[in-house]
Design a protein around this motif. Sequence first.
Motif, PDB file in Angstrom:
ATOM      1  N   TRP A  94       0.848  -1.196   0.000  1.00  0.00           N
ATOM      2  CA  TRP A  94       0.000   0.000   0.000  1.00  0.00           C
ATOM      3  C   TRP A  94       0.879   1.241   0.000  1.00  0.00           C
ATOM      4  N   ARG A  95       0.398   2.263  -0.714  1.00  0.00           N
ATOM      5  CA  ARG A  95       1.100   3.531  -0.795  1.00  0.00           C
ATOM      6  C   ARG A  95       0.146   4.643  -0.379  1.00  0.00           C
ATOM      7  N   PRO A  96       0.567   5.520   0.528  1.00  0.00           N
ATOM      8  CA  PRO A  96      -0.329   6.627   0.935  1.00  0.00           C
ATOM      9  C   PRO A  96      -0.491   7.640  -0.188  1.00  0.00           C
ATOM     10  N   ARG A  97      -1.700   8.139  -0.317  1.00  0.00           N
ATOM     11  CA  ARG A  97      -2.014   9.151  -1.322  1.00  0.00           C
ATOM     12  C   ARG A  97      -2.689  10.340  -0.659  1.00  0.00           C
ATOM     13  N   ALA A  98      -3.146  11.273  -1.450  1.00  0.00           N
ATOM     14  CA  ALA A  98      -3.740  12.507  -0.923  1.00  0.00           C
ATOM     15  C   ALA A  98      -5.099  12.226  -0.260  1.00  0.00           C
ATOM     16  N   ARG A 101      -6.145   8.855   1.548  1.00  0.00           N
ATOM     17  CA  ARG A 101      -6.430   7.603   0.841  1.00  0.00           C
ATOM     18  C   ARG A 101      -5.158   6.769   0.684  1.00  0.00           C
ATOM     19  N   ALA A 102      -5.296   5.555   0.164  1.00  0.00           N
ATOM     20  CA  ALA A 102      -4.181   4.641  -0.070  1.00  0.00           C
ATOM     21  C   ALA A 102      -4.377   3.949  -1.413  1.00  0.00           C
ATOM     22  N   THR A 103      -3.237   3.663  -2.068  1.00  0.00           N
ATOM     23  CA  THR A 103      -3.261   2.990  -3.370  1.00  0.00           C
ATOM     24  C   THR A 103      -2.552   1.648  -3.249  1.00  0.00           C
TER      25      THR A 103
END
Length: 234
Positions: A94-98, A101-103
Amino acid sequence: MTATKTNEHPGTRAVHRYCGMSASKARQVLDLIRGQDVQTAAEILTGTEREAAEIIGKVLASAVANAAHNDQQNPEELYVSACYADEGATMKRWRPRARGRATRIRKRTCHITVIVSRLPADKLELRRRRMEAVSANRSRRVDASRRRADLSGRLSRRRAAQAATEAEKAAAEEAEADEDITDQALDEAAVNDSEPEVTEADTVDGGIDEDDVVEDSAGDGESAAADEDEKGDE
């Protein structure tokens, strides 16, 4: 008609499990070597600038080694009868986004399989004839090259012999010229030795003295005058 299952392909296989790339990337390289003999397949993989090519090259080398060691096959008579890549486990990250949220990140893996088998008899015969033709052509080229080299060597030896002959002739002419110069110098020296050298001492002691010449000329004049006087008296 039901196709042959992947686990039913005859031949010797090698499998690389959980390769760290997607199956689609490996399949693009596997399509290049399918049906090729192992030598050609290895050359293709060596010239392919892809990360999968290096990994598949190692799997191919392992399959050939298995066939030679386990099944006593001749490596020069093998070809890639089947090769495929199956999807393996996918690792999820998982990668944190704006906005909080997470991608999801999918790290895909695959299982690469390469199967090698012995070439059919007709293809082996065709390959043998082709190799004989190539060998005969190579022999003809080698013979032609040797003939050209021999001819060139003969010309070189002939030119070397001509150069040596010219050098010897020039050396002989130079030696004759030196001998002529030496003989001329000896003749001149002999002529100079045969002529007497008149020194100052000889002119003073044993030679002609200038005072004597003057006195002799004066005496001659007086004798001539006396003779004339005698003739007048008579």
